[in-house]
Design a protein around this motif. Sequence first.
Motif, PDB file in Angstrom:
ATOM      1  N   UNK A   6      62.619  52.317 -27.678  1.00  0.00           N
ATOM      2  CA  UNK A   6      62.640  53.626 -26.774  1.00  0.00           C
ATOM      3  C   UNK A   6      62.487  54.735 -27.802  1.00  0.00           C
ATOM      4  N   UNK A   7      63.122  54.539 -28.835  1.00  0.00           N
ATOM      5  CA  UNK A   7      63.425  55.827 -29.907  1.00  0.00           C
ATOM      6  C   UNK A   7      61.507  56.205 -30.068  1.00  0.00           C
ATOM      7  N   UNK A   8      61.645  55.139 -30.408  1.00  0.00           N
ATOM      8  CA  UNK A   8      59.886  54.888 -31.713  1.00  0.00           C
ATOM      9  C   UNK A   8      58.942  55.332 -31.147  1.00  0.00           C
ATOM     10  N   UNK A   9      58.959  53.843 -30.007  1.00  0.00           N
ATOM     11  CA  UNK A   9      58.021  53.856 -29.262  1.00  0.00           C
ATOM     12  C   UNK A   9      57.761  54.258 -27.454  1.00  0.00           C
ATOM     13  N   UNK A  10      58.635  54.535 -27.020  1.00  0.00           N
ATOM     14  CA  UNK A  10      59.143  55.424 -26.254  1.00  0.00           C
ATOM     15  C   UNK A  10      58.613  53.993 -24.644  1.00  0.00           C
ATOM     16  N   UNK A  11      58.491  54.856 -24.000  1.00  0.00           N
ATOM     17  CA  UNK A  11      58.631  54.010 -22.746  1.00  0.00           C
ATOM     18  C   UNK A  11      57.178  52.482 -22.594  1.00  0.00           C
ATOM     19  N   UNK A  12      57.465  51.431 -22.008  1.00  0.00           N
ATOM     20  CA  UNK A  12      56.282  50.585 -22.241  1.00  0.00           C
ATOM     21  C   UNK A  12      56.530  50.170 -20.599  1.00  0.00           C
ATOM     22  N   UNK A  13      54.906  49.412 -20.194  1.00  0.00           N
ATOM     23  CA  UNK A  13      54.398  49.115 -19.737  1.00  0.00           C
ATOM     24  C   UNK A  13      55.177  47.904 -19.366  1.00  0.00           C
ATOM     25  N   UNK A  14      55.465  47.108 -17.647  1.00  0.00           N
ATOM     26  CA  UNK A  14      56.057  46.037 -17.834  1.00  0.00           C
ATOM     27  C   UNK A  14      54.479  44.688 -17.228  1.00  0.00           C
ATOM     28  N   UNK A  15      54.729  43.705 -17.552  1.00  0.00           N
ATOM     29  CA  UNK A  15      53.586  43.526 -17.541  1.00  0.00           C
ATOM     30  C   UNK A  15      52.787  43.395 -16.515  1.00  0.00           C
TER      31      UNK A  15
END
Length: 388
Positions: A6-15
């Motif tokens: 998360x430090x690199x890509x940030x929050x990622x949405x669920x499928x």
Amino acid sequence: MLRAEPAVFGPVASDPTVSRLIDTLASAGPRALAVIRRARAEVRERAWRLAGEAAPNVGDEVIVDIDGVLVLAHSEKEHAAKTWKKTFGHHPLFAFVDHGPGGSGEPVAGLLRPGNAGSNTAADHIEVARLALAQLQKRHRRGRRTLIRTDSAGGTYDFLNWLTARGRWLSYSVGMTITDAIHAAVLKIPTSAWTAAVEPGGEIREGAWVAELAGDVLTGWPTGMRLIVRKERPHPGAQLRFTDADGMRLTCFATNTKHTPITRLELRHRQRARAEDRVRAARDTGLRNMPLHDAAQNQVWLEIVQLALDLLAWMPMLALTGRARRWEPKRLRLRLFSAAAQLVTTGRRSYLRELPRLSWSPRSCDQATCGCWSRLAQYACSYSSGGM
């Protein structure tokens, strides 16, 4: 894997969230596609500006390759149909910007088509060319700073007329089918008029020659169109076609580029084969199949695939050097995206620390790729700190 950093890509949405977003965009229709494409064009301009000399301006000219792709379907989907290869699925048409021999390439247009769509449909080629040109900066729309390349599928009367109408700022190199008229003209070329083909390094290519057809071979076709023919000895075991002559394999292309030796023009057109590498990269980045049922949903999926390919093209262009700029998605995933590393923040600065045992890390790689990790670390740290 993205959620693990998360430090690199940030929050990622669920499928499910991603699926609902695709449904929402598909219901919006052309408006959503126009917004996505406009955003891509704006970011593309910024990425090329940041890349400087690494941007895909080959001699201040952008080369756009148009090519069709067969995408198989194993279930009933909207617009899935029998293809010309007797398979079942879709036949989208793509346009890619060629980054030259030192880089890869990036998509600038993708048009979803039924599986039974013709390979040489002029209207589809015109639409894809329009979408591709809209992705380029305005300075490439004057003084012939853009070159459109296609195989013989683009060699149609209507498409060449459309390209010729924009001849003041658009160049083209389009493959042509060997018709009876072209075949008869080739047989009249004297032996002295054939010139040995060349390789990218300038050396002579053995067993291949090029020549230009003089006069108006194709009556009524666009004015200013030059027809250049290549003949070569076929590979051992290759089967000749009826349009071949004297035991030589014949190919032909049309161009409006003047004041350039035909050997250079033929080499430039032959390098269109790099589009096949771009298609292979697209298959490795979501184009293996169309996962949704409705055509509108799959067109949105096609835009998502292009977004992913854009990122995979801009990241090497901005952060990698040497041979690493030509890495395709599989190798990028193996050597960079899934390599064990840690983003460490200390003294108000961020550092990317990778395992020293990686054979391609700066401690053990060759000089050509030695700067990859350090430059990638700078961009990763700047993204994590909100600097980009």
